[in-house]
Design a protein around this motif. Sequence first.
Motif, short mmCIF file in Angstrom:
data_model
loop_
_atom_site.label_atom_id
_atom_site.label_comp_id
_atom_site.label_asym_id
_atom_site.label_seq_id
_atom_site.Cartn_x
_atom_site.Cartn_y
_atom_site.Cartn_z
N ASN A 30 29.48 56.39 48.66
CA ASN A 30 29.80 57.04 47.73
C ASN A 30 30.69 56.26 46.65
OD1 ASN A 30 28.33 59.08 48.52
ND2 ASN A 30 29.94 60.21 49.34
N TYR A 31 31.20 55.01 47.01
CA TYR A 31 32.11 54.45 46.43
C TYR A 31 31.75 53.01 46.52
CZ TYR A 31 34.52 58.87 47.20
OH TYR A 31 34.80 60.19 47.21
N ALA A 32 32.56 52.28 45.56
CA ALA A 32 32.71 50.59 45.36
C ALA A 32 33.42 50.15 46.38
CB ALA A 32 32.98 50.14 43.90
N MET A 33 32.87 49.07 47.15
CA MET A 33 33.66 48.53 48.13
C MET A 33 33.62 47.10 47.91
SD MET A 33 34.24 50.78 50.37
CE MET A 33 34.79 49.81 51.88
N GLY A 34 34.80 46.32 47.93
CA GLY A 34 34.92 45.24 47.63
C GLY A 34 35.53 44.21 48.80
N TRP A 35 35.21 42.71 48.61
CA TRP A 35 35.98 41.93 49.74
C TRP A 35 36.75 41.03 48.85
CZ3 TRP A 35 36.54 42.05 54.69
CH2 TRP A 35 35.73 42.97 55.53
N PHE A 36 37.89 40.83 49.02
CA PHE A 36 39.04 39.77 48.10
C PHE A 36 39.49 38.88 49.47
CE2 PHE A 36 39.34 41.61 43.90
CZ PHE A 36 38.71 42.83 44.30
N ARG A 37 39.92 37.78 48.85
CA ARG A 37 40.81 36.89 49.80
C ARG A 37 42.10 36.12 49.21
NH1 ARG A 37 36.16 32.24 49.98
NH2 ARG A 37 36.39 31.18 47.74
N GLN A 38 43.10 36.02 49.93
CA GLN A 38 44.11 35.33 49.45
C GLN A 38 44.60 34.30 50.46
OE1 GLN A 38 47.40 38.08 48.89
NE2 GLN A 38 48.24 37.00 47.44
N ALA A 39 44.86 33.22 49.87
CA ALA A 39 45.40 31.96 50.65
C ALA A 39 46.68 31.69 50.64
CB ALA A 39 44.40 30.75 50.07
N PRO A 40 47.51 31.13 51.19
CA PRO A 40 48.73 30.91 51.17
C PRO A 40 49.31 30.28 49.89
CG PRO A 40 48.13 30.08 53.32
CD PRO A 40 46.98 30.63 52.47
N GLY A 41 50.18 30.94 48.91
CA GLY A 41 50.49 30.49 47.83
C GLY A 41 49.75 30.55 46.52
N LYS A 42 48.84 31.30 46.82
CA LYS A 42 47.55 31.48 45.96
C LYS A 42 47.55 33.33 45.48
CE LYS A 42 44.92 27.60 46.42
NZ LYS A 42 43.47 26.98 46.52
N GLU A 43 46.86 33.65 44.38
CA GLU A 43 46.65 35.03 44.00
C GLU A 43 45.55 35.51 44.81
OE1 GLU A 43 48.53 34.92 39.62
OE2 GLU A 43 46.48 35.39 39.98
N ARG A 44 45.68 36.85 44.83
CA ARG A 44 44.27 37.38 45.70
C ARG A 44 42.97 37.19 44.52
NH1 ARG A 44 45.25 42.91 48.87
NH2 ARG A 44 46.78 41.43 49.86
N GLU A 45 41.89 36.70 45.24
CA GLU A 45 40.78 36.55 44.48
C GLU A 45 39.57 37.40 44.84
OE1 GLU A 45 39.28 32.70 44.38
OE2 GLU A 45 39.09 32.44 46.48
N PHE A 46 38.75 37.63 43.80
CA PHE A 46 37.38 38.56 44.28
C PHE A 46 36.49 37.63 44.90
CE2 PHE A 46 34.16 41.44 43.64
CZ PHE A 46 33.12 40.90 43.24
N VAL A 47 35.83 38.37 46.10
CA VAL A 47 34.90 37.39 46.65
C VAL A 47 33.60 38.28 46.33
CG1 VAL A 47 33.99 37.01 49.00
CG2 VAL A 47 36.58 36.64 48.51
N ALA A 48 33.44 39.36 46.82
CA ALA A 48 32.15 40.32 46.62
C ALA A 48 32.44 41.62 46.63
CB ALA A 48 31.20 40.07 47.90
N ALA A 49 31.34 42.40 45.94
CA ALA A 49 31.68 43.96 45.90
C ALA A 49 30.16 44.47 45.90
CB ALA A 49 32.32 44.28 44.67
N THR A 57 24.37 47.88 43.28
CA THR A 57 24.51 46.87 42.74
C THR A 57 25.37 45.58 43.40
OG1 THR A 57 24.31 47.66 40.66
CG2 THR A 57 25.12 45.64 40.42
N TYR A 58 25.30 44.49 43.53
CA TYR A 58 26.07 43.53 44.31
C TYR A 58 26.66 42.67 43.27
CZ TYR A 58 22.98 45.49 48.06
OH TYR A 58 22.16 46.16 48.92
N TYR A 59 27.81 42.34 43.55
CA TYR A 59 28.82 41.24 42.96
C TYR A 59 29.19 40.27 43.65
CZ TYR A 59 28.79 45.56 39.99
OH TYR A 59 28.09 46.55 39.23
N TYR A 60 29.03 39.02 43.31
CA TYR A 60 29.75 38.07 44.05
C TYR A 60 30.42 36.92 42.93
CZ TYR A 60 26.26 39.00 47.78
OH TYR A 60 25.72 39.88 48.54
N ALA A 61 31.45 36.42 43.73
CA ALA A 61 32.34 35.32 42.89
C ALA A 61 31.26 34.07 42.91
CB ALA A 61 33.44 34.90 43.49
N THR A 69 26.92 37.31 51.92
CA THR A 69 26.15 38.35 51.72
C THR A 69 26.88 39.62 51.78
OG1 THR A 69 24.13 37.17 51.79
CG2 THR A 69 24.07 39.86 51.76
N ILE A 70 27.12 40.49 50.99
CA ILE A 70 27.82 41.99 51.32
C ILE A 70 26.81 43.00 51.40
CG2 ILE A 70 27.84 42.52 48.71
CD1 ILE A 70 30.63 43.74 49.51
#
Length: 126
Positions: A30-49, A57-61, A69-70
Amino acid sequence: VQLQACGGGLVQPRGYLRLSCTASTLTVNNYAMGWFRQAPGKEREFVAAIRWSGGVTYYYADSVKGRFTISRDNAKNTVYLQMNTLKPEDTSVYYCAVGLRLITSSVRRATQYDYWGQGTLVTVSS
């Protein structure tokens, strides 16, 4: 809402892993689900949704397109991130998240998601 992420680990370059994110008290389709990642010293970044709006609809960095693949299993209320051909630069803590009111322009923005899982560490190293 609770999101339980798992599946991380140590893998060699060009290997693969599958992350899982299971939701409680919420129906993932029913909702949007996303994956993000964060490496040490870096900002959280988008991976896929993955988002439902009259259709899925699929979204990818760009950095993971063609390798990750999500997907989701509605019966298990779980979202997956299949990660193939892993690279050392994919090493990060991976987080799943749910957005209750996301629109297309928001799916890549971490601040627009409402609930987050606890994160699972992926290490790509020989």
